[in-house]
Design an enzyme around this catalytic site. Structure first.
Site, short mmCIF file in Angstrom:
data_model
loop_
_atom_site.label_atom_id
_atom_site.label_comp_id
_atom_site.label_asym_id
_atom_site.label_seq_id
_atom_site.Cartn_x
_atom_site.Cartn_y
_atom_site.Cartn_z
N ARG A 226 0.86 -1.18 0.00
CA ARG A 226 0.00 0.00 0.00
C ARG A 226 0.90 1.24 0.00
O ARG A 226 2.00 1.22 0.58
CB ARG A 226 -0.89 0.03 1.25
CG ARG A 226 -2.02 -0.98 1.23
CD ARG A 226 -3.13 -0.62 0.24
NE ARG A 226 -4.22 -1.58 0.31
CZ ARG A 226 -4.39 -2.60 -0.53
NH1 ARG A 226 -3.53 -2.81 -1.51
NH2 ARG A 226 -5.42 -3.41 -0.41
N HIS A 274 -1.85 0.63 -9.63
CA HIS A 274 -2.45 -0.35 -8.70
C HIS A 274 -2.99 -1.56 -9.49
O HIS A 274 -4.17 -1.91 -9.38
CB HIS A 274 -3.56 0.31 -7.87
CG HIS A 274 -3.87 -0.44 -6.60
ND1 HIS A 274 -4.16 0.18 -5.41
CD2 HIS A 274 -3.94 -1.77 -6.33
CE1 HIS A 274 -4.40 -0.72 -4.48
NE2 HIS A 274 -4.27 -1.93 -5.02
N1 LIG Z 1 -1.20 -3.77 -5.28
C1 LIG Z 1 -2.15 -4.66 -5.43
O1 LIG Z 1 -2.74 -4.79 -6.51
C2 LIG Z 1 -2.48 -5.57 -4.28
C3 LIG Z 1 -3.32 -6.67 -4.49
C4 LIG Z 1 -3.57 -7.54 -3.44
C5 LIG Z 1 -2.98 -7.32 -2.22
N2 LIG Z 1 -2.17 -6.25 -2.04
C6 LIG Z 1 -1.54 -6.02 -0.72
O2 LIG Z 1 -0.84 -7.20 -0.33
C7 LIG Z 1 -1.07 -7.39 1.06
C8 LIG Z 1 -0.73 -8.81 1.46
O3 LIG Z 1 -1.72 -9.71 1.00
P1 LIG Z 1 -1.70 -11.24 1.48
O4 LIG Z 1 -2.91 -11.87 0.94
O5 LIG Z 1 -0.38 -11.87 1.18
O6 LIG Z 1 -1.81 -11.04 3.06
P2 LIG Z 1 -1.56 -12.11 4.23
O7 LIG Z 1 -1.73 -13.49 3.72
O8 LIG Z 1 -2.37 -11.66 5.39
O9 LIG Z 1 0.00 -11.93 4.57
C9 LIG Z 1 0.47 -10.79 5.23
C10 LIG Z 1 1.94 -10.98 5.59
O10 LIG Z 1 2.42 -9.76 6.16
C11 LIG Z 1 3.03 -10.06 7.42
N3 LIG Z 1 2.86 -8.95 8.35
C12 LIG Z 1 1.72 -8.35 8.75
N4 LIG Z 1 1.98 -7.40 9.68
C13 LIG Z 1 3.32 -7.41 9.87
C14 LIG Z 1 4.19 -6.69 10.72
N5 LIG Z 1 3.75 -5.75 11.57
N6 LIG Z 1 5.51 -6.97 10.66
C15 LIG Z 1 5.97 -7.93 9.83
N7 LIG Z 1 5.20 -8.67 9.00
C16 LIG Z 1 3.88 -8.40 9.02
C17 LIG Z 1 2.31 -11.28 7.93
O11 LIG Z 1 3.10 -11.91 8.92
P3 LIG Z 1 2.60 -13.28 9.64
O12 LIG Z 1 2.69 -14.33 8.54
O13 LIG Z 1 3.56 -13.49 10.71
O14 LIG Z 1 1.18 -13.04 10.06
C18 LIG Z 1 2.16 -12.09 6.63
O15 LIG Z 1 3.35 -12.78 6.34
C19 LIG Z 1 -2.52 -6.97 1.23
O16 LIG Z 1 -2.84 -6.68 2.57
C20 LIG Z 1 -2.59 -5.74 0.36
O17 LIG Z 1 -2.22 -4.60 1.09
C21 LIG Z 1 -1.91 -5.37 -3.03
#
Ligand SMILES: NC(=O)c1ccc[n+]([C@@H]2O[C@H](COP(=O)([O-])OP(=O)(O)OC[C@H]3O[C@@H](n4cnc5c(N)ncnc54)[C@H](OP(=O)(O)O)[C@@H]3O)[C@@H](O)[C@H]2O)c1
Length: 311
Positions: A226, A274
């Site tokens: 983000r 995005h």
């Molecule tokens: N640009 C785009 O088009 C697009 C599209 C989709 C998603 N996204 C972004 O990608 C993000 C991730 O998606 P996802 O499905 O992979 O999410 P997810 O499965 O919830 O994975 C999030 C990861 O971030 C880690 N994390 C969260 N808070 C943290 C912190 N304070 N310090 C260190 N690590 C932290 C988590 O650690 P743990 O494993 O230890 O919980 C996990 O490994 C979304 O939230 C969104 O913002 C962007």
């Protein structure tokens, strides 16, 4: 069953059609600004709700997000009673897109293709020195549903890989770091840093000036998480000084990125609107329908946002 649908772009017809195909027993009610009184609905489907929708959201049994990130709704989480689960998309075709986008950005920088492109425009034929792969460490921040697929996509190229997450992880062949205590060592050894974190109070400005300064000289940043993960005013001076070689940015604090923003003028910043992982409607609806049916049967549904963690 009744589903309350909100689309910020107003393009509801294809969603209604796919729900009719995949969940014929459901009636879809479209929420629009000023729509007036709506009938009681079981589930809501949306991504970025307007504030004026919150009273209607507080009456559904569960909220299904059409994105992986929950930050757009979490800012209103006080208005949504805690017993209403907020369910995000898990992958639904986004992991492959992220793998494509990030691998492309890493290889483009590693193979100096942006420099060759500039040379070609100037009519120059010049072979640049190859980068040293052993020294080209790629560090992925956030190794959840999407980050792990990016790691797997990068693996065959032989870059030394790093990962940073909130809790400890073990990924074969990847040096894993976690938590605040692991952040400095992770940053210090990541020649390319890929931000794939959810936006939460802990991760906002995670790529602050001081953290970006901890990256090795000439590091490259890819942000597909983000916009507010990066401190905008600090990135440009670090690029101008050469500490950061450049960046590929898909997400921004204000989207669309405003016309006068200085990022547009910086050739070492690649900007995309995005699109690193678009919501694939059919895959997403299939996943939501499966979870709605589970919920309706009283079963546990996966991918419910933890309101305390914020993701
Ligand atoms: N640009 C785009 O088009 C697009 C599209 C989709 C998603 N996204 C972004 O990608 C993000 C991730 O998606 P996802 O499905 O992979 O999410 P997810 O499965 O919830 O994975 C999030 C990861 O971030 C880690 N994390 C969260 N808070 C943290 C912190 N304070 N310090 C260190 N690590 C932290 C988590 O650690 P743990 O494993 O230890 O919980 C996990 O490994 C979304 O939230 C969104 O913002 C962007």
């Amino acid at each position: 069953m009744r589903i309350l649908l909100y689309r910020a772009d107003g393009n509801t017809a294809p969603w209604i059609k796919d729900f009719a195909d995949l969940m014929p027993e459901a009636e879809v009610v479209v929420w629009r600004e000023g729509v007036g009184e709506i009938p009681a609905c079981d589930y809501a489907v949306l991504w970025t709700p307007p504030q004026s929708m919150l009273a209607d959201l507080a009456r559904v049994k569960a909220i299904f997000l059409t994105g992986a990130g929950a930050d757009a709704i979490m800012k209103y989480s006080q208005a949504i009673p805690p017993h209403i689960p907020i369910v995000r998309l898990n992958d639904a075709g986004m992991g492959m897109q992220m793998a494509e986008y990030v691998t492309h950005a890493v290889l483009r920088y590693f193979r100096r293709l942006d420099e060759y492109e500039a040379q070609a425009r100037a009519g120059a034929w010049l072979q640049l020195e190859a980068r040293d792969k052993a020294d080209f460490t790629v560090g992925v921040m956030g190794v959840g549903a999407l980050g792990t697929q990016v790691i797997e996509a990068l693996r065959p190229f032989g870059f030394p890989l790093r990962a940073w997450s909130r809790t400890a992880k073990s990924l074969a062949g990847v040096e894993c770091f976690h938590g605040e205590d692991g952040l400095d060592a992770f940053l210090g050894s990541s020649r390319v840093v890929v931000c794939m974190l959810p936006l939460t109070p802990e991760t906002v400005n995670i790529l602050s000036r001081s953290n970006m300064q901890k990256l090795p000289q000439g590091a490259y940043i890819i942000n597909v998480g983000r916009g507010p993960h990066i401190s905008d005013p600090d990135l440009l001076p670090l690029i101008k000084s050469g500490h950061i070689a450049g960046a590929t940015l898909d997400v921004f604090r204000n989207e669309p990125l405003p016309a006068p923003h200085p990022f547009w003028e910086e050739p070492r910043i690649t900007i995309t609107p995005h699109i690193s992982a678009l919501t694939l409607r059919r895959e997403s609806i299939e996943q939501m329908v499966g979870k709605m049916r589970q919920h309706a049967r009283g079963e546990q549904v996966a991918d419910v946002i933890n309101r305390e963690k914020g993701y």
